[in-house]
Design a protein around this motif. Sequence first.
Motif, short mmCIF file in Angstrom:
data_model
loop_
_atom_site.label_atom_id
_atom_site.label_comp_id
_atom_site.label_asym_id
_atom_site.label_seq_id
_atom_site.Cartn_x
_atom_site.Cartn_y
_atom_site.Cartn_z
N ASN A 143 0.80 -1.22 0.00
CA ASN A 143 0.00 0.00 0.00
C ASN A 143 0.83 1.27 0.00
O ASN A 143 0.30 2.36 -0.21
CB ASN A 143 -0.95 0.00 1.20
N LEU A 144 2.15 1.15 0.22
CA LEU A 144 3.02 2.31 0.12
C LEU A 144 3.55 2.51 -1.30
O LEU A 144 4.26 3.47 -1.57
CB LEU A 144 4.18 2.20 1.12
N GLY A 145 3.26 1.55 -2.17
CA GLY A 145 3.36 1.82 -3.59
C GLY A 145 4.62 1.42 -4.33
O GLY A 145 4.64 1.47 -5.55
N TYR A 146 5.69 1.03 -3.65
CA TYR A 146 6.92 0.76 -4.38
C TYR A 146 7.07 -0.73 -4.69
O TYR A 146 6.39 -1.59 -4.11
CB TYR A 146 8.14 1.28 -3.62
N GLY A 147 7.99 -1.04 -5.61
CA GLY A 147 8.24 -2.41 -5.99
C GLY A 147 9.20 -3.10 -5.04
O GLY A 147 9.53 -2.59 -3.96
N GLY A 203 17.89 1.21 -11.14
CA GLY A 203 17.78 2.33 -10.22
C GLY A 203 16.45 2.29 -9.49
O GLY A 203 15.85 1.23 -9.28
N PRO A 204 15.90 3.46 -9.13
CA PRO A 204 14.64 3.52 -8.37
C PRO A 204 13.42 3.80 -9.24
O PRO A 204 12.53 4.55 -8.84
CB PRO A 204 14.90 4.66 -7.40
N ILE A 205 13.37 3.21 -10.44
CA ILE A 205 12.27 3.54 -11.36
C ILE A 205 10.91 3.10 -10.85
O ILE A 205 9.88 3.54 -11.37
CB ILE A 205 12.50 2.95 -12.77
N LEU A 371 5.39 1.58 -11.52
CA LEU A 371 5.96 2.81 -12.06
C LEU A 371 6.05 3.87 -10.98
O LEU A 371 5.07 4.15 -10.29
CB LEU A 371 5.10 3.33 -13.21
N ALA A 372 7.21 4.50 -10.87
CA ALA A 372 7.35 5.60 -9.92
C ALA A 372 6.42 6.75 -10.27
O ALA A 372 5.91 7.44 -9.40
CB ALA A 372 8.79 6.09 -9.88
N ARG A 419 5.64 14.94 -4.79
CA ARG A 419 4.81 15.49 -5.87
C ARG A 419 4.35 14.39 -6.83
O ARG A 419 4.50 14.49 -8.05
CB ARG A 419 5.54 16.61 -6.61
N SER A 420 3.76 13.35 -6.25
CA SER A 420 3.23 12.23 -7.01
C SER A 420 1.72 12.15 -6.82
O SER A 420 1.19 12.51 -5.77
CB SER A 420 3.84 10.91 -6.53
#
Length: 518
Positions: A143-147, A203-205, A371-372, A419-420
Amino acid sequence: MIKVVGHGGSADARRLVAAALRRSVGHGQVGLQSRTEPLDAGIAAFVDPGEGNGDIMRSWLAGGPRKLIVFGRPPSFLRELLGASLKPRNGATAFDGAAQAAPVHEFRESPAFVQYGPLARRLGGNAWRRPLQRFDYADEWNNLGYGSIASGQTIWGLGEVTDVPPDIELAALMAAPGRKVGSYAALLDQPDSSTLWFNRPVGPIDSFEWRLVEMFLSSHRADELPAQPVLSEIPFGHDAVVTMRLDCDEDIESARRLWLAYRQWGVPLSLAVKTALLDGEFPLLADVLSGGGSILSHSATHMANWGGSYAAALEEALSSATRLEQVTGRRPRYAVSPFHQTPGYALQALHAAGYEGCVGGNVGGDPAFNLARGGSLAGLPRGFVGQSQQCMLHGDCMLPGGDPLATYRQAFDTALETRSIFAYTDHPFSARYSYGWSNEDARIEAHRKLLDHIAATAKSPLYLGMEAVLDFLAANARTEVVAKDGGFAFGLDNGDKRGACVEYRGKLVEIFDGMHLR
């Protein structure tokens, strides 16, 4: 312009990083560097570089001023430049990057994590702690959204275990609190150059950490080194975009009470509809559209992985679009993936079926679709956009005691900081399943509390239906950015005229068609 170099490395990593950069700075401002042409751009991104790229880096940096981005194992030249040392893979460098499946009302994180230090503030970051893997629901959703940062040797994993000096370390790889394994990221500033390195081929994509890359490009030492304007996901005049969606897997009309609450709060609510449910009258669809929300396809039958093949996905996409058009009078332009599973063939099928974009992404699969930031995708035409939305507001994920909504507050706060777009989803109740909510009153109260937090935290949030969000991302993807006379000129194709803007030299600037920015 940014040139992406990947000679000898993973072609997939190079392609995905190039797409991520294009989502940030515009399609025309990112080029793939060939083996034969000279590297003459002021900014270069070396992706999964082989040892032979070291000499190219050395000669290119000597022609400064330069900004260098490197994702993956550093060649010996870069190790020398950073003062880095490789560490042998042994017991001292062992770490566990896997998370267990999350039980109901709990989350699980990997023992290993990335810890950002004070230097991250130079790029607009913070003392972020990011587990290599996290689950908030079973082994499917974060739920925090990252891979996930994989433990194995893949483009989604780590390079060699490497240490850089403390004064240039952006982030450390920690096996556990108090036990550092090596360095994850570094920022080296020299008089005529700046180097940003992440110890991962892509990287952090797939994470909010991409914000550091964007700030490095747009604002870091912008008066001395090349700077590239970054297209903002947030329209000018706002500091947040919020969109809420219900995925109608099993029922539609049971969403009415929640829709009425959102209407009272003045916030649009969107629906993604499994069209096999559309047998009878569904007045809620018209009500949602008239209230500023959107109706999206959620496939025809909600099969895993869109049916498992291109042909099955195409049939699901076409039949669901036809049925929604029959019921609503509008053909859907965007789709939401069943289970958020979004394999590449499904994206190709959606495009062939006439869709303009897709929402998906979950940490349990398809890492390339975490996707970031949203926008155009690798391997698809520029007009087709994607967005990841992992934040699933379910009763199953409410934490016990304390603040049950703590995860969701953190998810919004991180989106605000970086800013997402903040997007979250829930499901209508069905006769079979209430998604962990005890009753509708409890669910509505949780939604209200999250919106109260957003209103109290953001200064100027913008609440949009899903279609408007994706339209804005599509308009960004079509924006032409051209280097001109020591600055940049913009060509906009923004049909809804919402305030397109860029971050450049530390400022937010609203942009218009034909504008020239220096």
